[in-house]
Design a protein around this motif. Structure first.
Motif, PDB file in Angstrom:
ATOM      1  N   UNK A 124       0.734  -1.064   0.041  1.00 21.63           N
ATOM      2  CA  UNK A 124       0.011  -0.133  -0.078  1.00 21.63           C
ATOM      3  C   UNK A 124       0.969   1.248   0.278  1.00 21.63           C
ATOM      4  N   UNK A 125       2.115   1.124   0.530  1.00 20.28           N
ATOM      5  CA  UNK A 125       3.036   2.230   0.576  1.00 20.28           C
ATOM      6  C   UNK A 125       3.040   2.967   2.178  1.00 20.28           C
ATOM      7  N   UNK A 126       1.824   2.630   2.824  1.00 21.52           N
ATOM      8  CA  UNK A 126       2.077   3.070   4.031  1.00 21.52           C
ATOM      9  C   UNK A 126       2.592   2.174   4.889  1.00 21.52           C
ATOM     10  N   UNK A 127       3.914   2.643   5.648  1.00 21.89           N
ATOM     11  CA  UNK A 127       4.655   1.646   6.687  1.00 21.89           C
ATOM     12  C   UNK A 127       4.039   1.526   7.804  1.00 21.89           C
ATOM     13  N   UNK A 128       2.865   2.243   8.271  1.00 22.78           N
ATOM     14  CA  UNK A 128       2.504   1.993   9.592  1.00 22.78           C
ATOM     15  C   UNK A 128       2.229   0.456   9.985  1.00 22.78           C
ATOM     16  N   UNK A 129       2.877  -0.040  11.117  1.00 20.57           N
ATOM     17  CA  UNK A 129       2.733  -1.260  11.362  1.00 20.57           C
ATOM     18  C   UNK A 129       1.532  -1.777  11.741  1.00 20.57           C
ATOM     19  N   UNK A 130       0.882  -2.945  11.475  1.00 24.22           N
ATOM     20  CA  UNK A 130      -0.328  -3.470  11.777  1.00 24.22           C
ATOM     21  C   UNK A 130      -0.231  -4.247  13.053  1.00 24.22           C
ATOM     22  N   UNK A 131      -1.300  -4.790  13.623  1.00 27.97           N
ATOM     23  CA  UNK A 131      -1.146  -5.431  15.018  1.00 27.97           C
ATOM     24  C   UNK A 131      -0.594  -6.765  14.662  1.00 27.97           C
ATOM     25  N   UNK A 132      -0.483  -7.451  13.469  1.00 20.95           N
ATOM     26  CA  UNK A 132       0.433  -8.722  13.359  1.00 20.95           C
ATOM     27  C   UNK A 132       1.652  -8.239  13.231  1.00 20.95           C
ATOM     28  N   UNK A 133       2.096  -7.206  12.633  1.00 24.25           N
ATOM     29  CA  UNK A 133       3.524  -6.871  12.582  1.00 24.25           C
ATOM     30  C   UNK A 133       4.094  -6.831  13.912  1.00 24.25           C
ATOM     31  N   UNK A 134       3.298  -5.969  14.749  1.00 31.91           N
ATOM     32  CA  UNK A 134       3.811  -6.059  16.165  1.00 31.91           C
ATOM     33  C   UNK A 134       4.007  -7.363  16.793  1.00 31.91           C
ATOM     34  N   UNK A 135       3.007  -8.243  16.809  1.00 31.80           N
ATOM     35  CA  UNK A 135       3.095  -9.581  17.264  1.00 31.80           C
ATOM     36  C   UNK A 135       4.311 -10.314  16.670  1.00 31.80           C
TER      37      UNK A 135
ATOM     38  N   UNK B 295       3.249   8.204   0.894  1.00 33.83           N
ATOM     39  CA  UNK B 295       2.298   7.578   1.816  1.00 33.83           C
ATOM     40  C   UNK B 295       2.490   7.273   3.053  1.00 33.83           C
ATOM     41  N   UNK B 296       3.634   8.038   3.579  1.00 35.35           N
ATOM     42  CA  UNK B 296       4.013   7.567   5.027  1.00 35.35           C
ATOM     43  C   UNK B 296       3.769   8.840   5.896  1.00 35.35           C
ATOM     44  N   UNK B 297       3.193   8.664   7.146  1.00 34.04           N
ATOM     45  CA  UNK B 297       2.809   9.841   7.904  1.00 34.04           C
ATOM     46  C   UNK B 297       3.941  10.711   8.267  1.00 34.04           C
ATOM     47  N   UNK B 298       5.157  10.200   8.484  1.00 36.60           N
ATOM     48  CA  UNK B 298       6.110  11.109   8.713  1.00 36.60           C
ATOM     49  C   UNK B 298       6.996  11.344   7.410  1.00 36.60           C
ATOM     50  N   UNK B 299       6.595  11.000   6.271  1.00 42.29           N
ATOM     51  CA  UNK B 299       7.300  11.279   4.980  1.00 42.29           C
ATOM     52  C   UNK B 299       8.779  10.735   4.938  1.00 42.29           C
ATOM     53  N   UNK B 300       8.915   9.573   5.895  1.00 38.30           N
ATOM     54  CA  UNK B 300      10.181   8.876   5.813  1.00 38.30           C
ATOM     55  C   UNK B 300      10.168   7.813   4.740  1.00 38.30           C
ATOM     56  N   UNK B 301       9.201   7.221   4.506  1.00 33.35           N
ATOM     57  CA  UNK B 301       9.099   6.067   3.741  1.00 33.35           C
ATOM     58  C   UNK B 301       9.285   4.786   4.338  1.00 33.35           C
ATOM     59  N   UNK B 302       9.669   4.885   5.638  1.00 31.29           N
ATOM     60  CA  UNK B 302       9.700   3.572   6.360  1.00 31.29           C
ATOM     61  C   UNK B 302       9.224   3.686   7.760  1.00 31.29           C
ATOM     62  N   UNK B 303       9.358   2.827   8.606  1.00 32.45           N
ATOM     63  CA  UNK B 303       8.975   2.531   9.749  1.00 32.45           C
ATOM     64  C   UNK B 303       9.960   1.589  10.631  1.00 32.45           C
TER      65      UNK B 303
END
Length: 168
Positions: free
Chosen positions: A114-125, A152-160
């Protein structure tokens, strides 16, 4: 992808296949030249290293970056490839290449199509599970980085980075 090339007027199946092969060769050449002694000590460097590989991917892919004790890349290995929204990864797939290549540390990385690197609950688990496993096998998990697009990144970095977020 071949189907993308075939949508362009004047490009048939054979030419689309040739172009696709040329792109793959170029990616491999770039990756080969860059992996010699590359230092991966910051999340931005991991993003810069993997972004060319994932920017056109429509599915989630997971890499293990095997590092030596000075955080230099020994080997980058794709361990799983999933669907457009998920990729399953287990500790055994993550640590197998690290053990095989004698890594003292790893960085886990995956993309979000999707381009949005925000982690999901599964990513955290999964991150917490891999972190726990890292203590058992005595190979440090330095970070887990989600690769996305800067626009697509909330902080415009492109990664989390889980490390920068204090999860690791």
């Amino acid at each position: 992808d071949i189907s993308d090339f075939k949508r362009i007027k004047g490009i048939g199946k054979v030419k689309a296949l040739q172009l696709s092969i040329q792109f793959e060769i170029a990616k491999r050449m770039m990756r080969g030249a860059r992996s010699e002694g590359i230092l991966l000590d910051e999340p931005i460097k991991v993003w810069e290293y993997l972004y060319p590989e994932v920017r056109t991917s429509g599915v989630e892919k997971v890499w293990v970056l095997c590092l030596d004790r000075k955080n230099k890349l020994i080997r980058s290995e794709l361990v799983t490839s999933g669907t457009a929204t998920a990729s399953l990864v287990h500790s055994r797939e993550v640590f197998r290449p690290a053990i095989r290549h004698g890594a003292t540390a790893i960085i886990l990385a995956h993309n979000h199509p999707s381009g949005d690197p925000t982690p999901s609950a599964a990513d955290l688990r999964v991150t917490k599970e891999i972190l726990k496993s890292s203590t058992i096998v005595n190979i440090d998990l330095l970070d887990h980085i989600i690769i996305g697009e800067t626009e697509n990144c909330p902080n415009s970095l492109g990664f989390y980075s889980f490390s920068e977020a204090g999860v690791i």
